[in-house]
Design an enzyme around this catalytic site. Structure first.
Site, mmCIF file in Angstrom:
data_model
loop_
_atom_site.group_PDB
_atom_site.id
_atom_site.type_symbol
_atom_site.label_atom_id
_atom_site.label_comp_id
_atom_site.label_asym_id
_atom_site.label_seq_id
_atom_site.Cartn_x
_atom_site.Cartn_y
_atom_site.Cartn_z
ATOM 1 N N SER A 292 0.837 -1.211 0.000
ATOM 2 C CA SER A 292 0.000 0.000 0.000
ATOM 3 C C SER A 292 0.871 1.260 0.000
ATOM 4 O O SER A 292 1.601 1.501 -0.953
ATOM 5 C CB SER A 292 -0.958 -0.047 1.189
ATOM 6 O OG SER A 292 -1.965 0.921 1.081
ATOM 7 N N HIS B 190 -8.190 -5.018 -0.142
ATOM 8 C CA HIS B 190 -6.955 -4.317 0.207
ATOM 9 C C HIS B 190 -6.596 -4.611 1.667
ATOM 10 O O HIS B 190 -7.436 -4.554 2.546
ATOM 11 C CB HIS B 190 -7.141 -2.812 0.013
ATOM 12 C CG HIS B 190 -5.871 -2.031 0.217
ATOM 13 N ND1 HIS B 190 -5.042 -1.683 -0.830
ATOM 14 C CD2 HIS B 190 -5.284 -1.535 1.334
ATOM 15 C CE1 HIS B 190 -4.013 -1.003 -0.352
ATOM 16 N NE2 HIS B 190 -4.138 -0.910 0.961
ATOM 17 N N ASP C 68 -10.315 -3.534 -4.221
ATOM 18 C CA ASP C 68 -9.306 -2.571 -3.782
ATOM 19 C C ASP C 68 -9.376 -1.322 -4.652
ATOM 20 O O ASP C 68 -9.239 -1.418 -5.876
ATOM 21 C CB ASP C 68 -7.917 -3.208 -3.894
ATOM 22 C CG ASP C 68 -6.802 -2.316 -3.379
ATOM 23 O OD1 ASP C 68 -7.070 -1.173 -2.967
ATOM 24 O OD2 ASP C 68 -5.643 -2.775 -3.391
#
Length: 315
Positions: A163, A288, A258
């Site tokens: 991320s 995610h 996501d």
């Protein structure tokens, strides 16, 4: 794009909803960090046993950068030195720390038979862009310069993160290519954030607003960036770099549910077009953040194992 969560991912998502946890964007950064820190006890799997885990203090212009070193039981030694992965944790540049990603770093050290060094870069909003980038670059350079004393083979040094950490990974790779960092063997981009414009389709699909919701992404962005002008800076949005040529081989992972899915997919495609060797893995039924949830999601452990195998293949 139609998104159907795997049954176990659906169960985890339902459990998070029923727990009644407040949305991060309704909290202060300090409060959000506390909630995120607690979640790991319910989601992290049992860690593998390693030879050693220790603390590091990396010197920087502002003082020191805390870090943690993970040494597996059977590293792939060459002349007594092991390959290494410098890891940058996720959390939207606002939450997350060495503890939030401790187990996944242990897993990667074991699966890849290499040393992992996790970097605790400064967080926003106390330290806005480009503080995290400065720390990530400084830490990577220091680790390379002190590789031998850390038991690391500097010729087998990779970087990675999830991320926001995937964002830092992409930027560090670009900086190193252009002379502001060591030669890197590989880059692991786990559902990376690479374009703050947030105009890709997955940023507006209702099906992708799972845990990492569309509104919380904007909350992270507003905490991290100084203003709209930063969106166009490649150090914030590495997808806006003029060229991706000459970068190290990449492993790119995306998840179906996501908001960052499409920009990660596009970045992988652009890397390939630029001549960079790319291994691309998509987990269509996951959301995610699933990588750290191996206690509840078997696909997380599959992903870690596959990343470890890829790191081994680098040499």
């Amino acid at each position: 794009m139609p998104v159907v969560l795997d049954p176990n991912a659906t169960a985890v998502y339902k459990a998070f909803q029923e727990a009644g946890r407040p949305a991060y964007e309704t909290l202060t950064a300090t409060e959000a960090r506390a909630y995120y820190a607690q979640a790991r006890f319910a989601t992290n799997p049992e860690p593998p046993e390693l030879a050693r885990v220790g603390s590091l203090s990396i010197p920087a212009q502002h003082g020191t950068i805390p870090a943690r070193i993970y040494v597996p039981k059977e590293p792939r030694l060459k002349d007594g030195l092991a390959p290494a992965l410098v890891f940058f944790h996720g959390g939207g540049w606002v939450i997350g720390d060495l503890d939030s990603h401790d187990v996944v770093c242990r897993q990667l050290a074991d699966a890849g038979a290499l040393i992992v060094i996790a970097v605790d870069y400064r967080l926003a909003p106390e330290h806005k862009f480009p503080a995290a980038i400065d720390d990530a670059i400084a830490a990577t350079k220091w680790i390379a310069a002190h590789a031998r004393e850390l038991g690391i083979d500097a010729s087998r040094l990779s970087i990675g993160g999830d991320s926001a950490g995937g964002n830092l990974t992409a930027v560090v790779a670009l900086a190193a290519r252009d002379g502001n960092g060591p030669k890197l063997t590989g880059q692991v981009l786990i559902y990376p954030a690479v374009d703050f414009a947030m105009t890709h389709g997955s940023h507006s699909e209702p099906e992708t607003s799972v845990l990492l919701t569309h509104s919380v992404i904007r909350w992270f962005r507003d905490h991290y960036l100084n203003g709209a002008g930063d969106i166009h800076d490649w150090r914030a949005s590495p997808a806006r770099a003029e060229s991706l040529a000459g970068l190290p081989p990449a492993y790119v992972l995306t998840a179906g549910a996501d908001p960052l899915r499409d920009e990660g997919d596009e970045y992988a495609a652009r890397l390939k077009q630029a001549g960079v060797p790319v291994t691309y893995k998509h987990f269509p039924g996951q959301f995610h953040g699933f990588l750290t949830m191996g206690k509840l999601l078997q696909q997380a452990n599959v992903a870690v194992s596959e990343i470890g195998a890829w790191l081994k293949d680098l040499g």
